[in-house]
Design a protein around this motif. Structure first.
Motif, short mmCIF file in Angstrom:
data_model
loop_
_atom_site.label_atom_id
_atom_site.label_comp_id
_atom_site.label_asym_id
_atom_site.label_seq_id
_atom_site.Cartn_x
_atom_site.Cartn_y
_atom_site.Cartn_z
N HIS A 68 0.82 -1.23 0.00
CA HIS A 68 0.00 0.00 0.00
C HIS A 68 0.85 1.27 0.00
CE1 HIS A 68 0.69 0.56 4.40
NE2 HIS A 68 0.79 -0.75 4.35
N ASP A 73 6.60 1.07 6.00
CA ASP A 73 5.32 0.37 6.00
C ASP A 73 4.62 0.63 4.67
OD1 ASP A 73 2.84 -0.71 6.48
OD2 ASP A 73 2.29 0.69 8.07
N GLY A 74 4.43 -0.41 3.87
CA GLY A 74 3.75 -0.25 2.58
C GLY A 74 4.72 0.13 1.47
N GLU A 96 -4.97 1.40 2.39
CA GLU A 96 -4.99 0.21 3.24
C GLU A 96 -5.26 0.56 4.70
OE1 GLU A 96 -2.79 -2.84 5.86
OE2 GLU A 96 -2.44 -0.72 5.63
N GLU A 97 -4.74 1.71 5.13
CA GLU A 97 -4.69 2.01 6.56
C GLU A 97 -6.00 2.53 7.15
OE1 GLU A 97 -2.25 1.23 8.37
OE2 GLU A 97 -0.37 1.35 7.27
N HIS A 129 6.92 -7.03 3.16
CA HIS A 129 6.55 -6.03 4.17
C HIS A 129 7.54 -6.08 5.32
CE1 HIS A 129 3.77 -3.57 6.57
NE2 HIS A 129 3.03 -3.44 5.48
N GLN A 161 7.07 -5.09 11.47
CA GLN A 161 6.36 -4.16 12.36
C GLN A 161 6.33 -4.66 13.81
OE1 GLN A 161 2.72 -3.88 9.60
NE2 GLN A 161 3.07 -1.76 10.10
N HIS A 185 -3.30 -6.79 6.89
CA HIS A 185 -2.68 -6.39 5.62
C HIS A 185 -3.67 -6.62 4.47
CE1 HIS A 185 1.33 -6.03 7.37
NE2 HIS A 185 1.10 -7.16 8.00
ZN LIG Z 1 1.43 -1.98 5.93
#
Ligand SMILES: [Zn+2]
Length: 410
Positions: free
Chosen positions: A82, A93-94, A127-128, A190, A193, A358
């Motif tokens: 994303h 992230d993404g 996505e978030e 990815h 996290q 995700h």
């Molecule tokens: Zn992500």
């Protein structure tokens, strides 16, 4: 490990993309259909072109770069991630999954030539859920699950998704055109996290399940009273009830051990006076586990705790689950392909659950899906400190390229 000169561009691209949507707090806030999103899409489209890919944007605004297959071009293996971020998020992230996909499609072309099936990399929209209270906009459009009603969901300024789409030249009435029936697999690269890979010393993680997520709202009702004249023993204090519930839930979930987690991130008291015993407190509980049976037990435990505390303290409580994502297993074939690629390269990979949601979980309902993790420094994510050094990205890239080639060669 990597042959394409383009692979050396990756750290530069991460920094360049990481400048688009910068906040004053040094983080990123890049959300769907905003000028920052458009600027990021333009940059990514340019890099896709540099990599020799055919670029196109679909009806919902997902951006694709394509390497056409030789003998079965109508069957597509997709990678990517994303383009949006949380508020004050990080650069990896993404974004990393998109940029890695671009350079690894070039790597496949350089080292093995075009495979039988087509390979595509995607920069997914929204996505978030950090602008509109709806996550997975782009992936839901791809599976055909994004409904016209959902396009009326509004952001904090009252702008609907449909209105925002029109603002960037997209026609919301054509949303069904984003649906894909030619996808034969999706592989998302990815950052983890979390800190499991770092702590256990693995360079790579292969996801077996994306954790199940439930979110509940608990309403605790007591009685408002004067803060000075009401003795402690005769109160029906909703705040004390909520406080005990939050702590007891945390203790019980902790006792279950990893990967069971529960979080209270929001709590609100009414009437909210400094000198008034709280009449009503509302708080949220986000709880997660990759095993559906354990998740069910956690739900019963949380409900039981709230009821027991409320009864003992002469309060009333109601619990309402407002979000429910069951655990999503990843495809055994894609996991095996990732594992085989890692072994060929002499790399250790940990089979693990993803504690975060995700796009892969949306697509997993339709096609074989897998996820490959690289470590996150100190497990930090959704914050400006998010970081994975180049040296820890490269092993993942090599496994990604090899696995994409594998899945596209049939
Ligand atoms: Zn992500």
């Amino acid at each position: 490990m990597l042959k394409t000169p383009l692979a050396r561009r990756l750290p530069v691209w991460i920094e360049e993309l990481g400048q688009i949507g910068r906040t004053e707090a040094d983080g990123l806030w890049r959300t769907p259909y905003t000028p920052a999103d458009t600027q990021a899409q333009d940059a990514v489209a340019g890099w896709m072109q540099q990599a020799g890919l055919e670029v196109r944007r679909d009806a919902v605004g997902n951006l694709f770069g394509r390497l056409p297959g030789t003998t079965r071009p109508d069957e597509v293996i997709l990678t990517g991630s994303h383009l949006d971020t949380v508020r004050n998020g990080g650069k990896y992230d993404g974004g990393l999954g998109i940029l890695a996909g671009i350079v690894m499609l070039a790597e496949v072309l350089e080292t093995s030539g075009r495979p039988a099936r087509s390979l595509e990399v995607v920069a997914l929209v929204g996505e978030e859920g950090s602008r509109f209270p709806l996550a997975f906009i782009g992936s839901k459009a791809i599976t055909g699950e994004l409904s016209p009603e959902e396009l009326e969901i509004r952001d904090a300024e009252g702008i609907s998704i449909a209105g925002a789409m029109r603002g960037v030249g997209l026609d919301p009435s054509r949303i069904q055109e984003a649906r894909r029936s030619d996808l034969r697999g999706f592989l998302e690269f990815h950052i983890e996290q979390g800190r499991i890979l770092q702590d256990q010393g693995y360079p790579l993680g292969i996801v077996h399940t994306i954790t199940g997520i439930r979110q509940a709202c608990v309403l605790v009702d007591g009685r408002p009273d004067h803060a000075g004249t009401t003795p402690m023993t005769s109160r029906r204090d909703a705040m004390l009830g909520a406080a005990e519930m939050v702590l007891r839930i945390a203790e019980q979930i902790t006792a279950l051990g990893h990967p069971a987690v529960a979080t209270t991130g929001r709590l609100q008291a009414r009437p909210g006076g400094v000198n008034v015993v709280a009449e009503q407190v509302e708080f949220t509980v986000d709880f997660r586990h990759p095993d559906p049976a354990v998740l069910e037990r956690m739900a019963a435990m949380i409900r039981g705790t709230c009821e027991e505390v409320a009864q003992r303290r002469r309060l009333a409580s109601t619990l309402h689950v407002f979000l429910e994502h069951p655990p999503v297993p990843m495809s055994p074939e894609v996991q095996a392909a990732l594992q085989a690629s890692a072994e060929e390269l002499g790399l250790k990979a940990l089979s693990m659950a993803s504690g975060a949601g995700h796009d892969a979980m949306v697509l997993a309902g339709r096609i074989p899906v897998g996820m490959l993790f690289v470590p996150s420094r100190e497990g930090r994510s959704h914050c400006p400190d998010e970081f994975t050094p180049e040296g820890e990205i490269v092993p993942g890239l090599a496994v990604l390229a090899r696995t994409l080639h594998r899945l596209a060669t049939v």
